[in-house]
Design an enzyme around this catalytic site. Sequence first.
Site, PDB file in Angstrom:
ATOM      1  CG  PHE A  11     -15.192  45.375   5.422  1.00 51.04           C
ATOM      2  CD1 PHE A  11     -15.490  46.307   6.407  1.00 51.04           C
ATOM      3  CD2 PHE A  11     -14.220  44.402   5.692  1.00 51.04           C
ATOM      4  CE1 PHE A  11     -14.832  46.282   7.632  1.00 51.04           C
ATOM      5  CE2 PHE A  11     -13.569  44.375   6.909  1.00 51.04           C
ATOM      6  CZ  PHE A  11     -13.859  45.313   7.875  1.00 51.04           C
ATOM      7  CB  THR A  35     -18.923  40.767  -2.688  1.00 52.35           C
ATOM      8  OG1 THR A  35     -17.728  41.545  -2.898  1.00 52.35           O
ATOM      9  CG2 THR A  35     -18.775  39.427  -3.373  1.00 52.35           C
ATOM     10  N   GLY A  36     -20.109  44.004  -3.003  1.00 49.84           N
ATOM     11  CA  GLY A  36     -20.185  45.268  -2.269  1.00 49.84           C
ATOM     12  C   GLY A  36     -21.607  45.797  -2.175  1.00 49.84           C
ATOM     13  CB  VAL A  57     -11.411  45.865 -12.018  1.00 54.00           C
ATOM     14  CG1 VAL A  57     -11.827  47.085 -11.235  1.00 54.00           C
ATOM     15  CG2 VAL A  57     -11.523  44.593 -11.171  1.00 54.00           C
ATOM     16  CB  SER A  76     -10.807  40.411  -4.923  1.00 55.09           C
ATOM     17  OG  SER A  76     -10.888  39.002  -4.752  1.00 55.09           O
ATOM     18  CB  ALA A 120      -6.088  44.574  -1.494  1.00 51.46           C
ATOM     19  CE1 TYR A 151      -9.638  36.793  -2.009  1.00 52.96           C
ATOM     20  CE2 TYR A 151      -8.368  35.495  -0.448  1.00 52.96           C
ATOM     21  CZ  TYR A 151      -8.925  36.698  -0.820  1.00 52.96           C
ATOM     22  OH  TYR A 151      -8.771  37.807  -0.024  1.00 52.96           O
ATOM     23  NE  ARG A 192     -15.514  38.762   4.649  1.00 54.07           N
ATOM     24  CZ  ARG A 192     -14.875  39.777   4.080  1.00 54.07           C
ATOM     25  NH1 ARG A 192     -13.555  39.815   4.112  1.00 54.07           N
ATOM     26  NH2 ARG A 192     -15.537  40.745   3.491  1.00 54.07           N
TER      27      ARG A 192
HETATM   28  P1  NAD Z   1     -15.723  43.047   0.039  1.00 56.58           P
HETATM   29  O1  NAD Z   1     -16.372  41.907  -0.655  1.00 56.58           O
HETATM   30  O2  NAD Z   1     -16.500  43.778   1.077  1.00 56.58           O
HETATM   31  O3  NAD Z   1     -15.188  44.101  -1.002  1.00 56.58           O
HETATM   32  C1  NAD Z   1     -14.701  43.776  -2.272  1.00 56.58           C
HETATM   33  C2  NAD Z   1     -15.309  44.754  -3.277  1.00 56.58           C
HETATM   34  O4  NAD Z   1     -14.757  44.477  -4.580  1.00 56.58           O
HETATM   35  C3  NAD Z   1     -16.820  44.646  -3.377  1.00 56.58           C
HETATM   36  O5  NAD Z   1     -17.413  45.928  -3.262  1.00 56.58           O
HETATM   37  C4  NAD Z   1     -17.032  44.033  -4.758  1.00 56.58           C
HETATM   38  O6  NAD Z   1     -18.275  44.398  -5.326  1.00 56.58           O
HETATM   39  C5  NAD Z   1     -15.838  44.563  -5.512  1.00 56.58           C
HETATM   40  N1  NAD Z   1     -15.486  43.770  -6.694  1.00 56.58           N
HETATM   41  C6  NAD Z   1     -15.240  42.433  -6.763  1.00 56.58           C
HETATM   42  N2  NAD Z   1     -14.972  42.072  -8.025  1.00 56.58           N
HETATM   43  C7  NAD Z   1     -15.031  43.206  -8.779  1.00 56.58           C
HETATM   44  C8  NAD Z   1     -14.835  43.485 -10.162  1.00 56.58           C
HETATM   45  N3  NAD Z   1     -14.534  42.534 -11.044  1.00 56.58           N
HETATM   46  N4  NAD Z   1     -14.952  44.762 -10.585  1.00 56.58           N
HETATM   47  C9  NAD Z   1     -15.246  45.757  -9.707  1.00 56.58           C
HETATM   48  N5  NAD Z   1     -15.464  45.549  -8.397  1.00 56.58           N
HETATM   49  C10 NAD Z   1     -15.343  44.290  -7.935  1.00 56.58           C
HETATM   50  O7  NAD Z   1     -14.362  42.467   0.684  1.00 56.58           O
HETATM   51  P2  NAD Z   1     -13.277  43.193   1.597  1.00 56.58           P
HETATM   52  O8  NAD Z   1     -13.141  42.426   2.838  1.00 56.58           O
HETATM   53  O9  NAD Z   1     -13.529  44.645   1.654  1.00 56.58           O
HETATM   54  O10 NAD Z   1     -11.948  42.919   0.735  1.00 56.58           O
HETATM   55  C11 NAD Z   1     -11.337  43.940  -0.035  1.00 56.58           C
HETATM   56  C12 NAD Z   1      -9.995  43.463  -0.549  1.00 56.58           C
HETATM   57  O11 NAD Z   1      -9.137  43.135   0.556  1.00 56.58           O
HETATM   58  C13 NAD Z   1     -10.066  42.213  -1.416  1.00 56.58           C
HETATM   59  O12 NAD Z   1      -9.134  42.332  -2.470  1.00 56.58           O
HETATM   60  C14 NAD Z   1      -9.650  41.099  -0.478  1.00 56.58           C
HETATM   61  O13 NAD Z   1      -9.043  40.036  -1.171  1.00 56.58           O
HETATM   62  C15 NAD Z   1      -8.654  41.812   0.430  1.00 56.58           C
HETATM   63  N6  NAD Z   1      -8.568  41.161   1.753  1.00 56.58           N
HETATM   64  C16 NAD Z   1      -9.508  41.350   2.712  1.00 56.58           C
HETATM   65  C17 NAD Z   1      -9.390  40.724   3.943  1.00 56.58           C
HETATM   66  C18 NAD Z   1     -10.353  40.926   5.079  1.00 56.58           C
HETATM   67  O14 NAD Z   1     -10.164  40.350   6.148  1.00 56.58           O
HETATM   68  N7  NAD Z   1     -11.365  41.737   4.949  1.00 56.58           N
HETATM   69  C19 NAD Z   1      -8.288  39.863   4.178  1.00 56.58           C
HETATM   70  C20 NAD Z   1      -7.376  39.674   3.165  1.00 56.58           C
HETATM   71  C21 NAD Z   1      -7.498  40.338   1.967  1.00 56.58           C
HETATM   72  N1  UDP Z   2     -16.215  29.696  10.640  1.00 64.98           N
HETATM   73  C1  UDP Z   2     -17.021  29.127  11.609  1.00 64.98           C
HETATM   74  N2  UDP Z   2     -18.363  29.450  11.601  1.00 64.98           N
HETATM   75  C2  UDP Z   2     -18.908  30.309  10.709  1.00 64.98           C
HETATM   76  C3  UDP Z   2     -18.067  30.902   9.742  1.00 64.98           C
HETATM   77  C4  UDP Z   2     -16.714  30.556   9.730  1.00 64.98           C
HETATM   78  O1  UDP Z   2     -16.571  28.350  12.458  1.00 64.98           O
HETATM   79  O2  UDP Z   2     -20.127  30.539  10.800  1.00 64.98           O
HETATM   80  C5  UDP Z   2     -14.773  29.362  10.656  1.00 64.98           C
HETATM   81  C6  UDP Z   2     -14.184  28.954   9.313  1.00 64.98           C
HETATM   82  O3  UDP Z   2     -14.347  27.574   9.086  1.00 64.98           O
HETATM   83  C7  UDP Z   2     -12.724  29.355   9.506  1.00 64.98           C
HETATM   84  C8  UDP Z   2     -12.784  30.566  10.437  1.00 64.98           C
HETATM   85  O4  UDP Z   2     -14.069  30.537  11.033  1.00 64.98           O
HETATM   86  O5  UDP Z   2     -12.019  28.308  10.150  1.00 64.98           O
HETATM   87  C9  UDP Z   2     -12.595  31.893   9.735  1.00 64.98           C
HETATM   88  O6  UDP Z   2     -13.451  31.911   8.630  1.00 64.98           O
HETATM   89  P1  UDP Z   2     -13.682  33.175   7.688  1.00 64.98           P
HETATM   90  O7  UDP Z   2     -14.726  32.770   6.695  1.00 64.98           O
HETATM   91  O8  UDP Z   2     -13.984  34.373   8.483  1.00 64.98           O
HETATM   92  O9  UDP Z   2     -12.313  33.472   6.914  1.00 64.98           O
HETATM   93  P2  UDP Z   2     -10.902  32.728   6.687  1.00 64.98           P
HETATM   94  O10 UDP Z   2     -10.051  33.150   7.825  1.00 64.98           O
HETATM   95  O11 UDP Z   2     -11.091  31.229   6.668  1.00 64.98           O
HETATM   96  O12 UDP Z   2     -10.425  33.271   5.403  1.00 64.98           O
END
Ligand code: NAD
Ligand code: UDP
Length: 317
Positions: A11, A35-36, A57, A76, A120, A151, A192
């Site tokens: 994402f 997860t991508g 990675v 991740s 990240a 995590y 999520r």
């Molecule tokens: P996502 O799951 O959509 O993207 C993560 C990507 O990493 C995926 O494409 C997955 O295939 C790839 N990946 C995982 N493990 C791998 C590996 N060992 N080798 C190569 N590729 C790998 O999630 P996202 O929401 O896009 O998150 C991206 C980053 O941002 C992550 O590091 C996550 O911890 C961080 N992050 C995201 C959020 C959010 O709200 N979206 C919040 C906090 C941190």
């Molecule tokens: N949650 C929920 N219903 C769902 C999915 C998540 O009530 O179908 C809640 C979850 O328990 C958490 C919050 O929504 O309290 C945010 O969850 P999310 O998985 O998006 O990420 P988090 O902020 O916990 O990392």
Amino acid sequence: MRILVTGAAGFLGSHLCDRLIAEGHHVIGMDNFITGRQENLAHLAGQERFSFIRHDVSQYIFVPGDTLDAVLHFASPASPNPNSPYGYVNLPIQTMKAGALGTHNGLGVARAFDARFMLASTSEIYGDPKVHPQDEEYWGHVNPIGERSVYDEAKRFAEALTLAYHRYHGIDTRIVRIFNTYGPRMRLDDGRVVPNFIKQALSKEPLTVYGQGTQTRSFCYVDDLIEGIYRLLLSDESRPVNIGNPDEISILGLAETINRILDNPEGVTRYPEKRGEGDPEQRRPDISRAREVLDWEPVIDLETGLKKTLPYFKENI
Ligand code: NAD
Ligand code: UDP
């Protein structure tokens, strides 16, 4: 710049690739698709400033070419939901390896090319916080052996390793602590809360609120987040910086907002048993540092962001 983006098919990674390419940079995307989705990068096929390497990675990373200016480590699993096969609770070893070994390998690449490194990181390093809102000086409240620890602790280790490379090898590093972000290209089935609720509201089903729904989060639209990340990359700030939207809402409030926007009369159903262990009670970023050093703050409110996200969900449901 020539930039390696790990997690490029995810994402956030895919939006980051788009922004970097739009700014004129050359991007090498890397992902193992755990997860991508390939679809997230499909529009970049034929783009001459983009190339892709399928790679895990947590194994040694080889980047072809003589120069590399930056490594952005976004790979991740990121969803905590134990009810989804893509939740990191169900990918525990892979998650720890991406955060620990993946960060080590990414830092190694940065060192070899004398490139800038960005990690990240996440609001999860604050755990179930006892300080509210969370600023970057707070050390957090994390259970080291809880469900979420795979995590949280991997990311905490990753921050420590990034600072170790900064202090001992002089690597130019950035740490972005990302708070809940949503938008197009999220997996519909990673569990999520935003994808779950939008999917359910589009299907005219009751929204699945875990627990009582009094727990809070603060949701940032992806374009705002990417802007903050890009500014941080170009800055010289090596301290961690929170990037997120400080507009806090309860999960019940989010459910009501989504039901209203999508005209879903089905309301919510509460599932106390589905709330994961260690699910934080409250979360809101203090973004004073981002305001001060990056002159950044989010500009897209929740309702506007949700409406911008809907077309993607309608097409992909
Ligand atoms: P996502 O799951 O959509 O993207 C993560 C990507 O990493 C995926 O494409 C997955 O295939 C790839 N990946 C995982 N493990 C791998 C590996 N060992 N080798 C190569 N590729 C790998 O999630 P996202 O929401 O896009 O998150 C991206 C980053 O941002 C992550 O590091 C996550 O911890 C961080 N992050 C995201 C959020 C959010 O709200 N979206 C919040 C906090 C941190
Ligand atoms: N949650 C929920 N219903 C769902 C999915 C998540 O009530 O179908 C809640 C979850 O328990 C958490 C919050 O929504 O309290 C945010 O969850 P999310 O998985 O998006 O990420 P988090 O902020 O916990 O990392």
